[in-house]
Motif scaffolding. Structure first.
Motif, PDB file in Angstrom:
ATOM      1  N   ARG A  59      17.820  40.959   4.298  1.00 49.86           N
ATOM      2  CA  ARG A  59      17.903  42.185   3.509  1.00 49.86           C
ATOM      3  C   ARG A  59      19.044  43.083   3.955  1.00 49.86           C
ATOM      4  O   ARG A  59      19.807  43.586   3.127  1.00 49.86           O
ATOM      5  CB  ARG A  59      16.572  42.936   3.607  1.00 49.86           C
ATOM      6  N   TYR A  60      19.174  43.280   5.264  1.00 55.01           N
ATOM      7  CA  TYR A  60      20.212  44.192   5.753  1.00 55.01           C
ATOM      8  C   TYR A  60      21.597  43.582   5.570  1.00 55.01           C
ATOM      9  O   TYR A  60      22.571  44.294   5.313  1.00 55.01           O
ATOM     10  CB  TYR A  60      19.950  44.558   7.217  1.00 55.01           C
ATOM     11  N   GLY A  61      21.678  42.267   5.694  1.00 57.13           N
ATOM     12  CA  GLY A  61      22.941  41.611   5.406  1.00 57.13           C
ATOM     13  C   GLY A  61      23.324  41.755   3.950  1.00 57.13           C
ATOM     14  O   GLY A  61      24.497  41.997   3.619  1.00 57.13           O
ATOM     15  N   LEU A  62      22.344  41.628   3.061  1.00 54.46           N
ATOM     16  CA  LEU A  62      22.578  41.814   1.629  1.00 54.46           C
ATOM     17  C   LEU A  62      23.126  43.206   1.342  1.00 54.46           C
ATOM     18  O   LEU A  62      24.129  43.367   0.629  1.00 54.46           O
ATOM     19  CB  LEU A  62      21.266  41.607   0.871  1.00 54.46           C
ATOM     20  N   GLU A  63      22.473  44.219   1.909  1.00 52.74           N
ATOM     21  CA  GLU A  63      22.909  45.598   1.678  1.00 52.74           C
ATOM     22  C   GLU A  63      24.308  45.827   2.237  1.00 52.74           C
ATOM     23  O   GLU A  63      25.124  46.534   1.631  1.00 52.74           O
ATOM     24  CB  GLU A  63      21.905  46.560   2.297  1.00 52.74           C
ATOM     25  N   GLY A  64      24.609  45.218   3.381  1.00 58.57           N
ATOM     26  CA  GLY A  64      25.938  45.355   3.959  1.00 58.57           C
ATOM     27  C   GLY A  64      27.018  44.713   3.107  1.00 58.57           C
ATOM     28  O   GLY A  64      28.124  45.255   2.963  1.00 58.57           O
ATOM     29  N   ILE A  65      26.701  43.550   2.511  1.00 57.38           N
ATOM     30  CA  ILE A  65      27.671  42.857   1.656  1.00 57.38           C
ATOM     31  C   ILE A  65      28.003  43.707   0.441  1.00 57.38           C
ATOM     32  O   ILE A  65      29.175  43.839   0.055  1.00 57.38           O
ATOM     33  CB  ILE A  65      27.127  41.469   1.258  1.00 57.38           C
ATOM     34  N   PHE A  66      26.998  44.331  -0.164  1.00 54.56           N
ATOM     35  CA  PHE A  66      27.273  45.169  -1.333  1.00 54.56           C
ATOM     36  C   PHE A  66      27.928  46.491  -0.939  1.00 54.56           C
ATOM     37  O   PHE A  66      28.753  47.023  -1.687  1.00 54.56           O
ATOM     38  CB  PHE A  66      25.990  45.397  -2.128  1.00 54.56           C
ATOM     39  N   LYS A  67      27.595  46.990   0.236  1.00 55.85           N
ATOM     40  CA  LYS A  67      28.260  48.211   0.715  1.00 55.85           C
ATOM     41  C   LYS A  67      29.741  47.956   0.949  1.00 55.85           C
ATOM     42  O   LYS A  67      30.599  48.790   0.603  1.00 55.85           O
ATOM     43  CB  LYS A  67      27.601  48.688   2.006  1.00 55.85           C
ATOM     44  N   ASP A  68      30.065  46.803   1.512  1.00 50.99           N
ATOM     45  CA  ASP A  68      31.461  46.441   1.802  1.00 50.99           C
ATOM     46  C   ASP A  68      32.175  45.852   0.591  1.00 50.99           C
ATOM     47  O   ASP A  68      33.402  45.676   0.627  1.00 50.99           O
ATOM     48  CB  ASP A  68      31.525  45.417   2.935  1.00 50.99           C
TER      49      ASP A  68
END
Length: 302
Positions: A59-68
């Protein structure tokens, strides 16, 4: 040579080589599963031609990918952004036909019942992943274009990086890097043809899979008289399994940018397989919860 990886697991590794199963058996290795001689007959050295790669995260990796709006290396201690082969049912059917053609050359083949699906049961062929619930899938050609456009002068370089042997797993790694990065000059170029483990040609990674199952419950029976094969049940036998991963070289601060619309088109949810390899604070989610997280993320980004 041996080392301990970031997950505190001992690896036996061979730099600059993709060693076939027969090559590994000639090495001076103490290994419980590699040298078993009671494995039932199965389709060996099946050639898969795979167009797509997958990157799985929590989940946190997913959010980071969309943030970046893209992908970065997971930590400052790693130069790599990792992707695995994404083998589709169509890839398996095509590999089955090539395998039959190699068994019975210049012969009219009649084999109405699929058989390869009984043996392609390792994690290399599963929809689930030990690395999280969110799977991004891109064609290798598309990734090479994005990477080359953002980080390279000219086309990226593909090289044979390592063979890594675990307790029941053989990992073959390919490294992709810009031409002006010279860390990998001693590693051989990835071939485009030949009888090696894997290579790249015309947008496809070809892979001669040598051990498609972790656990064997079936035996392959070849009838050369009528040019056909069939499958029978067998008592459970455990063995090594092999797969291929692609490591894109990433410098600190690099982000492989992908626009958010394309990211949403390329991401799906998947189950988390065992053993779970998510790192804290990531945790495995139910498919229902993972789907809701993805829906809410898309809504929050308009």
């Amino acid at each position: 040579m041996e080392r301990v990886n970031a997950r505190n697991v001992v690896e036996t590794y061979f730099e600059g080589k993709h060693l076939r199963l027969s090559d590994l058996k000639e090495e001076d290795i103490d290994h419980r599963y590699l040298f078993r001689n009671d494995i039932p007959a199965y389709p060996e050295s099946v050639e898969f031609q795979v167009q797509k790669l997958s990157h799985v995260t929590g989940r946190y990796g997913l959010e980071g990918i969309f943030k970046d709006s893209g992908f970065r290396q997971p930590s400052d201690t790693s130069h790599f952004l990792w992707w695995a082969l994404s083998v589709s049912p169509d890839d398996i059917r095509s590999a089955e036909q090539r395998f039959l053609a190699s068994l019975f050359p210049n012969t009219q083949i009649y084999n109405p019942q699929p058989f390869l699906e009984y043996f392609t049961t390792s994690k290399a062929f599963q929809k689930e992943s030990p690395y999280g619930n969110f799977c991004f899938t891109f064609s290798f050609r598309e990734l090479l274009y994005l990477y080359g456009d953002q980080f390279c002068t000219g086309t990226p370089v593909l090289r044979v990086y390592e063979t890594v042997l675990y307790r029941r797993e053989i990992l073959y790694t390919i490294v992709v890097h810009p031409r002006n990065i010279h860390l990998y000059d001693s590693y051989p170029r990835l071939p485009n043809t030949g009888d090696g483990v894997c290579g790249y040609r015309d947008g496809n990674i070809w892979w001669h899979c040598q051990a498609p199952s972790e656990t064997y419950w079936h035996r392959l029976n070849v009838n050369r008289r009528n040019s056909s094969v069939h499958v029978t049940t067998h008592k459970e036998e455990n063995y090594v399994w092999d797969h291929v991963c692609v490591a894109f070289h990433m410098e600190p601060g690099w982000v492989l940018h992908v626009d958010q619309g394309r990211l949403f088109k390329r991401v799906n949810v998947c189950g988390v397989s065992r053993p779970c390899l998510l790192k804290h604070p990531e945790t495995p989610l139910s498919l229902h919860k993972a789907k809701n997280i993805l829906i809410n993320l898309k809504a929050s980004m308009g």
